[in-house]
Design a protein around this motif. Sequence first.
Motif, PDB file in Angstrom:
ATOM      1  N   SER A  27       2.576 -10.280 -10.768  1.00 62.73           N
ATOM      2  CA  SER A  27       3.127  -9.202  -9.952  1.00 62.73           C
ATOM      3  C   SER A  27       2.182  -8.848  -8.799  1.00 62.73           C
ATOM      4  CB  SER A  27       3.397  -7.972 -10.814  1.00 62.73           C
ATOM      5  OG  SER A  27       3.961  -6.951 -10.035  1.00 62.73           O
ATOM      6  N   VAL A  28       0.896  -8.755  -9.099  1.00 64.33           N
ATOM      7  CA  VAL A  28      -0.086  -8.442  -8.049  1.00 64.33           C
ATOM      8  C   VAL A  28      -0.077  -9.538  -6.988  1.00 64.33           C
ATOM      9  CG1 VAL A  28      -2.552  -8.192  -7.565  1.00 64.33           C
ATOM     10  CG2 VAL A  28      -1.551  -6.996  -9.515  1.00 64.33           C
ATOM     11  N   ILE A  29      -0.025 -10.781  -7.410  1.00 62.31           N
ATOM     12  CA  ILE A  29      -0.031 -11.899  -6.462  1.00 62.31           C
ATOM     13  C   ILE A  29       1.266 -11.928  -5.656  1.00 62.31           C
ATOM     14  CG2 ILE A  29      -0.011 -14.418  -6.292  1.00 62.31           C
ATOM     15  CD1 ILE A  29      -2.012 -14.386  -8.712  1.00 62.31           C
ATOM     16  N   GLN A  30       2.405 -11.678  -6.299  1.00 61.33           N
ATOM     17  CA  GLN A  30       3.685 -11.695  -5.580  1.00 61.33           C
ATOM     18  C   GLN A  30       3.780 -10.580  -4.548  1.00 61.33           C
ATOM     19  OE1 GLN A  30       6.593 -11.520  -8.727  1.00 61.33           O
ATOM     20  NE2 GLN A  30       6.892 -13.738  -8.719  1.00 61.33           N
ATOM     21  N   HIS A  31       3.305  -9.387  -4.905  1.00 63.51           N
ATOM     22  CA  HIS A  31       3.436  -8.231  -4.015  1.00 63.51           C
ATOM     23  C   HIS A  31       2.231  -8.034  -3.099  1.00 63.51           C
ATOM     24  CE1 HIS A  31       6.133  -7.050  -7.463  1.00 63.51           C
ATOM     25  NE2 HIS A  31       6.954  -7.063  -6.429  1.00 63.51           N
ATOM     26  N   GLY A  32       1.136  -8.713  -3.388  1.00 67.15           N
ATOM     27  CA  GLY A  32      -0.073  -8.515  -2.591  1.00 67.15           C
ATOM     28  C   GLY A  32      -0.689  -7.148  -2.835  1.00 67.15           C
ATOM     29  N   ASP A  33      -0.295  -6.515  -3.927  1.00 62.18           N
ATOM     30  CA  ASP A  33      -0.765  -5.165  -4.245  1.00 62.18           C
ATOM     31  C   ASP A  33      -0.495  -4.900  -5.715  1.00 62.18           C
ATOM     32  OD1 ASP A  33      -1.758  -2.622  -3.940  1.00 62.18           O
ATOM     33  OD2 ASP A  33      -0.134  -1.889  -2.659  1.00 62.18           O
ATOM     34  N   ALA A  34      -1.235  -3.947  -6.266  1.00 63.54           N
ATOM     35  CA  ALA A  34      -0.985  -3.501  -7.633  1.00 63.54           C
ATOM     36  C   ALA A  34      -0.236  -2.179  -7.548  1.00 63.54           C
ATOM     37  CB  ALA A  34      -2.302  -3.322  -8.381  1.00 63.54           C
ATOM     38  N   THR A  35       1.025  -2.191  -7.905  1.00 68.86           N
ATOM     39  CA  THR A  35       1.826  -0.973  -7.830  1.00 68.86           C
ATOM     40  C   THR A  35       1.483  -0.053  -9.003  1.00 68.86           C
ATOM     41  OG1 THR A  35       3.626  -1.864  -9.161  1.00 68.86           O
ATOM     42  CG2 THR A  35       3.724  -2.274  -6.773  1.00 68.86           C
ATOM     43  N   ASN A  36       1.910   1.200  -8.892  1.00 62.73           N
ATOM     44  CA  ASN A  36       1.712   2.136 -10.005  1.00 62.73           C
ATOM     45  C   ASN A  36       2.377   1.613 -11.267  1.00 62.73           C
ATOM     46  OD1 ASN A  36       0.220   4.024  -8.597  1.00 62.73           O
ATOM     47  ND2 ASN A  36       2.005   5.218  -7.981  1.00 62.73           N
ATOM     48  N   GLU A  55     -10.909  -7.245   4.278  1.00 68.85           N
ATOM     49  CA  GLU A  55     -11.343  -6.852   2.929  1.00 68.85           C
ATOM     50  C   GLU A  55     -10.195  -7.012   1.930  1.00 68.85           C
ATOM     51  OE1 GLU A  55     -13.497  -3.156   2.366  1.00 68.85           O
ATOM     52  OE2 GLU A  55     -14.192  -3.251   4.439  1.00 68.85           O
ATOM     53  N   VAL A  56      -9.011  -6.534   2.324  1.00 70.62           N
ATOM     54  CA  VAL A  56      -7.839  -6.644   1.459  1.00 70.62           C
ATOM     55  C   VAL A  56      -7.543  -8.116   1.174  1.00 70.62           C
ATOM     56  CG1 VAL A  56      -5.326  -6.332   1.407  1.00 70.62           C
ATOM     57  CG2 VAL A  56      -6.804  -4.436   2.094  1.00 70.62           C
ATOM     58  N   SER A  57      -7.600  -8.920   2.213  1.00 68.94           N
ATOM     59  CA  SER A  57      -7.327 -10.343   2.060  1.00 68.94           C
ATOM     60  C   SER A  57      -8.340 -11.002   1.120  1.00 68.94           C
ATOM     61  CB  SER A  57      -7.358 -11.020   3.430  1.00 68.94           C
ATOM     62  OG  SER A  57      -7.157 -12.405   3.294  1.00 68.94           O
ATOM     63  N   SER A  58      -9.602 -10.642   1.261  1.00 69.76           N
ATOM     64  CA  SER A  58     -10.654 -11.204   0.417  1.00 69.76           C
ATOM     65  C   SER A  58     -10.440 -10.842  -1.061  1.00 69.76           C
ATOM     66  CB  SER A  58     -12.011 -10.697   0.896  1.00 69.76           C
ATOM     67  OG  SER A  58     -13.029 -11.134   0.039  1.00 69.76           O
ATOM     68  N   ILE A  59     -10.103  -9.592  -1.316  1.00 71.54           N
ATOM     69  CA  ILE A  59      -9.857  -9.150  -2.690  1.00 71.54           C
ATOM     70  C   ILE A  59      -8.632  -9.859  -3.255  1.00 71.54           C
ATOM     71  CG2 ILE A  59      -9.262  -7.172  -4.150  1.00 71.54           C
ATOM     72  CD1 ILE A  59     -10.781  -5.427  -2.037  1.00 71.54           C
ATOM     73  N   PHE A  60      -7.575  -9.922  -2.445  1.00 75.25           N
ATOM     74  CA  PHE A  60      -6.349 -10.588  -2.887  1.00 75.25           C
ATOM     75  C   PHE A  60      -6.618 -12.056  -3.220  1.00 75.25           C
ATOM     76  CE2 PHE A  60      -2.769 -13.334  -1.873  1.00 75.25           C
ATOM     77  CZ  PHE A  60      -1.845 -12.876  -2.797  1.00 75.25           C
TER      78      PHE A  60
END
Length: 159
Positions: A65-74, A131-136
């Motif tokens: 889910s994190v990889i698909q959305h590029g974010d960790a949702t609530n 930074e976001v890209s690096s973490i992702f």
Amino acid sequence: MQSFPLPYAVQIAQALGPSIIALAALLITAYFAWKQWSTARDRLRLDLFDKRYAYFVVFREFMISVIQHGDATNDDLRKFWQGMIGSEFVFDKEVTEYVESVRKRAELLRSKNRILENIDNGEARARMADEVSSIFLSINDDFPLLEQKFAKSMNLGSM
């Protein structure tokens, strides 16, 4: 009436008969006890595998889910926390540290994405996007290691 002595072999059988029967009963009882112990051990291994596999599925779905959305949702984080409760008790230190590392980076990704949403400045926004890209990418690069990290703990023969 004349009494004839029993043959020697019959006398030995009479003397040892109860002992032989008791020994046979002991061996049969020992065999069944060993089989019950073996079955209980196998059941324990299977139960442990089932618990570990359930945690593996929760963690894999979280990463996907994190990889698909590029974010960790609530919702992702809530499912992760609910699904991983107690996992530290069934996995070794290596797996627990791996899970914790990915979780921390996912939460950091979430925080940086929220900051990125509120930055208008081009240069500051570009730095934050990097930074976001690096973490992702670090989370994305860890996904192929997922099965490898969990494999040792999921092997039924080594439990």
